[in-house]
Design an enzyme around this catalytic site. Structure first.
Site, short mmCIF file in Angstrom:
data_model
loop_
_atom_site.label_atom_id
_atom_site.label_comp_id
_atom_site.label_asym_id
_atom_site.label_seq_id
_atom_site.Cartn_x
_atom_site.Cartn_y
_atom_site.Cartn_z
CD GLU A 49 -20.51 27.05 -13.55
OE1 GLU A 49 -19.32 27.08 -13.95
OE2 GLU A 49 -21.30 26.16 -13.87
CG ASP A 60 -11.80 25.75 -17.54
OD1 ASP A 60 -13.02 25.59 -17.74
OD2 ASP A 60 -11.32 26.03 -16.43
#
Length: 276
Positions: A49, A60
Site C-alpha cells: 500500500e 490514520d
C-alpha cells in the site's frame, strides 16, 4: 488479469497467504520510498500500500499522521510518487495499491489521476473518504483502465451495508480489525474470525485485514482466517525511528521488521483468539 487478482489467485492455488505492508510515500524521501518497496518485496510482501500524504487523513492514527506531515513538509507531491512508481515498476513483482484521499484524486481530476496512476504502474486504489454510494464514476474509470478499487468494512458496518460495499469492491475487501483509527495494538479482537466468515458468505473476493496488526503473531492470527494481513503503523514507526541515521538505516531496519512479519505467514498462530 489485474496484477492484484493474479497475486491472490496464485496464493489461493498455492495455499499461501499474503503480507501487505503500508508505506507513506516521501518518508523520509521519495528515493528511500522506492528502496523500501523493493525491501518489502525482498522480505516477502506480495502487495504494498502506497500512502499518498494528505494533510487531513480520515482514519490514520498519530504515527501515520506524523509520517504524512513529514512528507508534506519536505515537499512530496502526487506526481513525484507516480514518477517513482513508473521508474521502478518493471523491476518489481509486488502489487502496488494507492491509499489516497479523494480530495487528491478530485483536485487533479478523476480521469487524469486514475489514468496517470495506472499508466505509471499502480494496480489498484483504496480511497477511504469515498463512500461507495458516491463512487460509481470513479469505479467505472478505474475498471475501464484495468485497475481495482477496494472499500473498507468496519466492525460497526451494518450487515446490509457491508453486503453493498463488498459488491462494490474489486480486487479484495479491506476488513478493519477494529473500529477507530490506525495504530499498534497488543492483541486482535476475538470476533475477527466470525466477521471474516460472514464476509465469505457474501463475496468471493479475497479478504484482507488491517488496523492494529503489528507483530508476526498478529499476522499468523489474521492469515489463519483471512487471505492477507495489512501492517501500517508498526512499519511507519520504525521508519521514523531510523530517519536520523540515514536512508540505509531506514531500509535495513524496515526490511528486518518486514522479514519478521513475513514469518507469520507460515507458522501456526500462538494463542490465537482470532481463529477460535
Amino acid at each position: 488479469m489485474n496484477r492484484i487478482d493474479q497475486i491472490f489467485a496464485n496464493h489461493a492455488q498455492n495455499g499461501t497467504k499474503a503480507l501487505m505492508p503500508y508505506l507513506t510515500m516521501g518518508d523520509p524521501d521519495i528515493q528511500t520510498s522506492a528502496r523500501l518497496i523493493h525491501a518489502a518485496q525482498e522480505a516477502g510482501a506480495s502487495i504494498c500500500e502506497l500512502g499518498f500524504p494528505f494533510s487531513d487523513p480520515v482514519a490514520d492514527g498519530p504515527t501515520i499522521q506524523a509520517s504524512m506531515t513529514w512528507a508534506l513538509e519536505h515537499g512530496i507531491k502526487a506526481k513525484d510518487i507516480l514518477q517513482m512508481v513508473a521508474e521502478n515498476r518493471s523491476k518489481l513483482d509486488v502489487g502496488l495499491v494507492a491509499m489516497v484521499s479523494y480530495s487528491i484524486v478530485h483536485k487533479i481530476g478523476d480521469g487524469s489521476f486514475i489514468k496517470d496512476a495506472i499508466d505509471a504502474g499502480i494496480d489498484g486504489f483504496i480511497i477511504p473518504d469515498l463512500a461507495y454510494e458516491e463512487s460509481a464514476k470513479v469505479r467505472e474509470l478505474i475498471l475501464e483502465n484495468g485497475g481495482i478499487l477496494s472499500f473498507l468494512i468496519a466492525p460497526t458496518t451494518p450487515e446490509a451495508r457491508a453486503i453493498e460495499i463488498a459488491k462494490a469492491s474489486s480486487g479484495f475487501i479491506y476488513l478493519l480489525a477494529r473500529a477507530g483509527i490506525t495504530g499498534e495494538k497488543s492483541d486482535l479482537p476475538p470476533d475477527l474470525a466470525p466477521r471474516v466468515e460472514k464476509l465469505r458468505e457474501i463475496s468471493e473476493l479475497p479478504i484482507t485485514v488491517g488496523f492494529g496488526v503489528s507483530t508476526d503473531n498478529h499476522v499468523r492470527q489474521v492469515v489463519s482466517v483471512a487471505d492477507a494481513a495489512i501492517v501500517g503503523s508498526a512499519i511507519v514507526r520504525r521508519i521514523s525511528e531510523a530517519r536520523e541515521r540515514g536512508s540505509d538505516a531506514v531500509v535495513q531496519a524496515t526490511h528486518a521488521f518486514m522479514s519478521d512479519l513475513a514469518r507469520g505467514l507460515t507458522r501456526a498462530p500462538e494463542g490465537c483468539e482470532a481463529s477460535q
